[in-house]
Design a protein around this motif. Structure first.
Motif, mmCIF file in Angstrom:
data_model
loop_
_atom_site.group_PDB
_atom_site.id
_atom_site.type_symbol
_atom_site.label_atom_id
_atom_site.label_comp_id
_atom_site.label_asym_id
_atom_site.label_seq_id
_atom_site.Cartn_x
_atom_site.Cartn_y
_atom_site.Cartn_z
ATOM 1 N N VAL A 129 0.961 -1.225 -0.001
ATOM 2 C CA VAL A 129 -0.107 0.137 0.042
ATOM 3 C C VAL A 129 0.958 1.284 -0.029
ATOM 4 O O VAL A 129 1.887 1.291 0.890
ATOM 5 N N ILE A 143 -5.841 -0.079 8.442
ATOM 6 C CA ILE A 143 -5.125 -1.145 8.375
ATOM 7 C C ILE A 143 -5.091 -1.912 9.744
ATOM 8 O O ILE A 143 -5.235 -2.878 10.052
ATOM 9 N N ILE A 152 0.111 -6.245 5.354
ATOM 10 C CA ILE A 152 0.281 -5.119 4.548
ATOM 11 C C ILE A 152 1.667 -4.386 4.608
ATOM 12 O O ILE A 152 2.009 -3.838 5.824
ATOM 13 N N LEU A 242 -9.276 -2.915 1.459
ATOM 14 C CA LEU A 242 -8.245 -3.731 1.675
ATOM 15 C C LEU A 242 -8.605 -4.988 2.086
ATOM 16 O O LEU A 242 -8.073 -6.033 1.527
#
Length: 246
Positions: A129, A143, A152, A242
């Motif tokens: 990301v 997140i 991530i 996500l």
């Protein structure tokens, strides 16, 4: 006036609301500052939807793309208030035009990495990301609420132009997927710039998702959070994006 001061050897800094020192005066910046490569620093407050209810005349969602079309200029868009001192010192030392895009300061209860033009904020192994500037303050909560931090690999872009560090290239080649998040329109921003770098370096991905400002979907105006939610750039919608990728 700033161009004249710079031509006499001084180092002038200009400060106002972001659209007033970029979009409204782009021809003067081009002709008087960028073409002669004068050492003028342009500071704009209110990047993205930061001025909220003041509406599109006070928003700056295409400022980076416009400024990057001009010669000799560099754009800075800090994500953390803790990085601002380093950026100011760098601007003072560097010669030539620069645009510093600021938003209202927000602090997060999270570890802040040392400043770099492109710095790693979280280390993960499934999805890269990349966020531009202060939208990082919406990406991190998304997140953390997903509770998949180990999945991530989060990077913050604070300068354009930039080059891809080897650690990011390795992560992209391993995960084969990237999500780009920016409070800027699709054209001329981080997404387009990154795509060009990936093509130049022959880095092939299976998934490239770009979340960006789409303007004024409901034709109504409100707070920054109102516009971020409408453009699916708020923490809850970022969390959904996500989760869908992972």
């Amino acid at each position: 006036a700033a161009a004249g001061l710079a031509s006499s050897g001084l180092k002038p800094w200009i400060y106002s609301a972001a659209p007033f020192v970029t979009i409204k005066v782009v021809e003067e910046i081009q002709n008087d500052i960028c073409l002669p490569n004068h050492d003028v620093k342009i500071i704009g407050l209110g990047g993205g939807y930061d001025y909220g209810i003041a509406g599109p005349t006070h928003h700056a969602i295409n400022d980076i793309g416009i400024m990057l079309t001009l010669p000799n200029i560099k754009v800075y868009a800090p994500g953390f208030v803790e990085h601002l001192k380093t950026i100011i010192e760098r601007l003072h030392k560097e010669a030539g035009p620069a645009y510093l895009r600021l938003t209202k300061a927000e602090k997060l209860d999270t570890a802040i990495p040392a400043y770099a033009s492109l710095c790693r904020v979280l280390k993960g192994n499934k999805l890269v990301v990349i966020a531009l500037g202060s939208i990082i303050n919406r990406v991190i909560p998304a997140i953390l609420s997903l509770k998949k931090e180990e999945s991530i690999d989060l990077w913050l872009i604070s300068e354009i132009p930039f080059t891809l560090p080897s650690e990011l290239v390795a992560s992209l080649e391993r995960t084969k997927s990237v999500l780009v998040v920016e409070e800027h329109v699709k054209t001329g921003g981080l997404g387009h710039y990154l795509q060009h770098l990936l093509w130049e370096q022959n880095i092939k991905l299976k998934k490239f998702k770009h979340l960006h400002a789409k303007g004024y979907i409901s034709h109504r105006y409100g707070s920054r959070d109102f516009h971020l939610k409408e453009n699916r750039l708020d923490p809850e919608n970022l969390k959904k994006e996500l989760a869908a990728i992972l």
